[in-house]
Write an enzyme that holds these catalytic residues in place. Structure first.
Site, mmCIF file in Angstrom:
data_model
loop_
_atom_site.group_PDB
_atom_site.id
_atom_site.type_symbol
_atom_site.label_atom_id
_atom_site.label_comp_id
_atom_site.label_asym_id
_atom_site.label_seq_id
_atom_site.Cartn_x
_atom_site.Cartn_y
_atom_site.Cartn_z
ATOM 1 N N ASP A 176 76.523 62.335 22.873
ATOM 2 C CA ASP A 176 76.175 61.093 23.582
ATOM 3 C C ASP A 176 77.441 60.238 23.632
ATOM 4 O O ASP A 176 78.503 60.662 23.156
ATOM 5 C CB ASP A 176 75.017 60.365 22.876
ATOM 6 N N HIS B 38 75.661 59.571 29.720
ATOM 7 C CA HIS B 38 75.804 59.622 28.252
ATOM 8 C C HIS B 38 76.985 60.498 27.814
ATOM 9 O O HIS B 38 76.885 61.198 26.805
ATOM 10 C CB HIS B 38 74.499 60.142 27.613
ATOM 11 N N GLU C 181 69.004 58.475 32.313
ATOM 12 C CA GLU C 181 69.733 57.203 32.353
ATOM 13 C C GLU C 181 71.137 57.343 32.944
ATOM 14 O O GLU C 181 72.126 57.059 32.290
ATOM 15 C CB GLU C 181 69.814 56.626 30.930
ATOM 16 N N TYR D 212 58.164 57.931 20.107
ATOM 17 C CA TYR D 212 59.536 57.625 19.696
ATOM 18 C C TYR D 212 59.485 57.165 18.234
ATOM 19 O O TYR D 212 59.131 56.029 17.947
ATOM 20 C CB TYR D 212 60.165 56.578 20.624
ATOM 21 N N PHE D 213 59.801 58.061 17.353
ATOM 22 C CA PHE D 213 59.681 57.735 15.929
ATOM 23 C C PHE D 213 60.835 56.851 15.441
ATOM 24 O O PHE D 213 60.897 56.517 14.257
ATOM 25 C CB PHE D 213 59.608 59.021 15.090
ATOM 26 N N ASP D 214 61.737 56.493 16.343
ATOM 27 C CA ASP D 214 62.728 55.480 15.948
ATOM 28 C C ASP D 214 62.140 54.080 16.111
ATOM 29 O O ASP D 214 62.718 53.114 15.627
ATOM 30 C CB ASP D 214 64.018 55.608 16.746
#
Ligand code: ACM
Length: 766
Positions: free
Chosen positions: A202, A290, A350, A443-445
């Site tokens: 990234d 990215h 994105e 989204y576990f963040d």
């Protein structure tokens, strides 16, 4: 604080029945604490005793799994069992059974005489081994030697509901060591997850050695601390889990650098480790966006040689130069050599395509190829790369943006943008296979809260509008862990666990009616996680609010959610630690003050810190309104706001009246704000609690002051506050902002400690 007495007889009976149900659950959970729970389980009588004399008999196909099982038993017995195909009785048998046709399926029969695993594929046998592991004493995990190991008699027939049961880990924003990857893989195997998606590259770091382009890791794997690091450093003052792992900090040429990468050899070792546990590793090399870490070293990759941030994202690589394809194909050739997975992820999310539109090379290419717009130009890139992947016998996966400019039906779409709910439906109708990873709840963040486990457990991968045939294109789901704010293994553990167990059961067992039983089994699993030193998130302290109000005195009692936990608190604003006073039952509060408290394990590990703001207040008198009209007067602003206060200077788009607090179905703008103004007319004196859930921000004022502050741009979260109100009308003002993506707004109330409920429409006046 007004005490709330539950007098209702039928309510009490309900509690008794729930308790009885809970006891049955708790008993079964202790005996069969299996997560995910098998498709079919029938308890037997008696038990099977494994001693160092017990033999293992295995079909040739399952030699590796016999070795896995033997290593597990060796941890509990101190020695390996004999692999002896002549043993007749009192043996453990791994039997090839062609009649078990579903992939990864197995049967497990444990009687007093023998233990028999049957399967057609080795993955099925491996899953049976992990089932056995969960039936063995927790002490086996810490190599405690027993004279014998006892397993309960049982008959299990088991198979997964979904083929793709995935976890993702972003190793770019923050890096994770090989040893952590192996721990992560072990946990996935324990809960029968089978796909590990590694986000290897990234803007913030390139993490895999590519021999043809050595600068990708020589330079691209290292950075000076960035704004994500400084945010973690700031948060580490309150929570040591945000301390950046020192292991990944180096000094080079007088500079402090953060980073790291995996050599190809190291990664091949991880791939082999995972393969032995029947877990595929899916590498993601995210492009064309990215890519800043790569472009820094190889600027020829962009259309104009520039490498910087656009409005939201960095500039992508240029799909209009053949040198870009040469680079991408060379990189993926080496990636395919490391990762044998059938699936290779190209990212595709994105992408800021602005520079493409300005490039002469792109204009010429679009003219030549008849490409109509920039999304189609991205599809040109993805389609060419897909052909390359296919020529090597691999399948391409991309984030759901790849369908925007048209895509071939053979690409696999990974859905993530919760705010584009028709993306997976469109993909399925286009013939694509789809993997579901919607930001909410996967989204576990995102910071977990008291609702996260419920939401993950009840997640249904199949969009409602698909018919049975179309539903087959959804092959499963995956939780993603983006690591911008995860600088340590402990923080990664906390984010993943126990949510991963809920996802594991949703994807393997897929029976929503087992939720209470799952919670009881999870309590048992915590013991295994303790033995494995997993820094799982401790269960929530239930029914706590952010803001409390009392008129005479406040009373606070909390029952710890797990045996062995204690609650410690402070009133001087400092963070509680294990040496802070233990919370008495009840704590009497006589003046306005901030109480900070947290649960602690016996070893001193701290759970989430709760800040309870107690305010002494007189009951707020009602105001006269004449003549009242129904509903609230709303003002709509079509603009992006970072916080609700910024709405006051914005241009009004339109006005309307409503008696419901929700995002109006007619609103289509990606970013906007709404104010809801009028009165709330309450039917009785009382201490009212308001629960405001929003994505993004919201602030609720009742009377002259803020009752709930849930401001800012954030994912869906509930915040709550109280106010003492006299019967009658009180000024009501709610500001809500949507920054893009969440579209969530809910307001509930309770009075004097009742259950939270919807606010009746006729309470709203203007
Ligand atoms: C993503 O979260 N950008 C896939």
């Amino acid at each position: 604080m007004i005490a709330f007495a539950k007098k209702n007889i039928s309510f009490k009976l309900g509690i008794l029945l729930i308790c009885a149900g809970f006891n049955v659950n708790a008993q079964n959970a202790a005996k069969f604490p299996l997560i995910p729970y098998p498709a079919k389980l029938v308890a037997g009588t008696g038990s099977f005793i494994i001693t160092p004399q017990t033999a293992i008999v295995t079909a040739r196909e399952f030699n590796s799994e016999a070795i896995e099982l033997n290593s597990l038993l060796q941890k509990g017995l101190g020695k390996k069992l004999k692999l002896d195909n002549t043993a007749k009785i009192h043996a453990i048998k791994l039997v090839y059974d062609a009649s078990i046709t579903a992939p990864e399926a197995y049967s497990l029969s444990i009687t007093t005489n023998q233990l028999v695993i049957r399967a057609k594929d080795a993955a099925g046998v491996f899953h049976a081994v992990e089932t056995i592991r969960q039936l063995l004493p927790v002490s086996v995990e810490t190599n405690t030697v027993h004279k014998q190991l006892t397993l309960p008699a049982v008959s299990i027939e088991d198979q997964p509901a979904y083929a793709w049961r995935g976890m993702h880990l972003d190793v770019s924003r923050h890096f994770f060591s090989v040893s952590y990857l192996k721990k992560f893989i072990d946990r996935m195997a324990l809960y029968k997850m089978n796909k590990l998606h590694l986000h290897l590259t990234d803007d913030q770091g390139w993490r895999i050695e590519i021999k043809k382009y050595p600068k990708l890791t020589e330079d691209g794997a290292w950075r000076t601390f960035n704004n994500q690091d400084s945010s973690c450093i700031k948060r580490s003052k309150d929570n040591p889990d945000f301390i950046i792992d020192k292991e990944h900090i180096i000094q080079r040429n007088g500079k402090t650098l953060y980073g790291g990468f995996y050599t190809q050899q190291e990664m091949k070792g991880v791939v082999a480790y995972a393969a032995a546990k029947h877990i595929d590793i899916i590498p993601e090399i995210d492009m064309p966006g990215h890519m800043m870490a790569a472009i820094n070293s190889y600027p020829f990759l962009t259309c104009n040689g520039e490498n910087k941030w656009g409005t939201l994202f960095t500039r992508p690589i240029c799909p209009c130069n053949e040198t870009t394809f040469e680079f991408a194909q060379n990189v993926f050739t080496e990636i395919m050599d490391i990762f044998p997975s059938k699936y290779i992820h190209i990212g595709g999310d994105e992408v800021d395509r602005t520079d493409w539109g300005k490039s002469d090379a792109c204009k010429a290419l679009m003219e030549r190829e008849g490409i109509k717009d920039l999304p189609a130009l991205q599809s040109y890139f993805i389609n060419r790369m897909e052909k390359f992947f296919n020529s090597k016998g691999r399948k391409l996966i991309g984030w759901d943006e790849i369908i925007e400019g048209g895509i071939s039906p053979t690409a696999i779409v990974m859905y993530w943008r919760t705010w584009v709910p028709d993306a997976p439906v469109k993909a399925v109708k286009n013939g694509n296979t789809v993997i579901m990873t919607p930001g909410e709840p996967l989204y576990f963040d995102n910071q977990p809260d008291q609702y996260s486990i419920y939401k993950v457990y009840h997640f249904n991968p199949i969009p409602k509008v698909l018919n049975t045939e179309e539903a087959k294109s959804i092959i499963g789901a995956q939780a993603n862990i983006w690591s911008e704010q995860i600088p340590s293994e402990r923080r990664a553990d906390y984010m993943a666990m126990p949510r991963m167990t809920a996802l594991a059961e949703a994807l393997w067992t897929n029976k929503a009616d087992k939720y209470d039983f799952y919670l009881a089994r999870l309590v048992e699993q915590y013991k295994r996680m303790d033995a494995l030193k997993i820094n799982y998130r401790l269960p929530d302290l239930s029914n706590l609010l952010n803001e409390y109000v009392f008129t005479d005195e406040g009373r606070l009692s909390i029952t710890p959610p797990l045996p062995g936990l204690t609650i410690h608190y402070t009133t001087d604003g400092t963070l509680p630690d294990a040496k802070s006073p233990e919370l008495p039952s009840p704590l009497i509060i006589k003046k306005s003050e901030l109480i900070r408290l947290a649960p602690f394990t016996a070893s001193g590990a701290r759970g989430d810190v709760y800040n309870l703001n107690y305010k002494q207040q007189q009951m707020l008198g009602a105001v006269k309104i004449a003549p009242p009209k129904p509903g609230l007067a709303c003002t709509y602003y079509k603009a992006y706001f970072k916080e609700t206060a910024l709405m006051k200077d914005a241009k009004v788009d339109s006005t309307f009246t409503t008696d419901k607090i929700e995002v109006p179905a007619t609103v289509k703008a990606p970013s906007f704000g709404i104010t809801y103004k009028g009165y709330i007319d309450v039917p009785a004196d009382g201490i009212y609690t308001f629960y405001l859930t929003c994505d993004d921000g919201g602030v609720l004022k009742i009377g002259p002051s803020v009752t709930v502050n849930n401001d800012g741009n954030h994912s869906a979260q509930e915040r709550s506050g109280q106010i003492a109100l006299k019967m009658g009308a009180h000024p009501f003002h709610l500001d809500f902002i949507e920054g893009g993506g969440g579209f969530t707004l809910k307001l509930k109330y309770s009075v004097n400690g009742s259950e939270p409920q919807e606010i009746p429409a006729n309470w709203f006046k203007n």
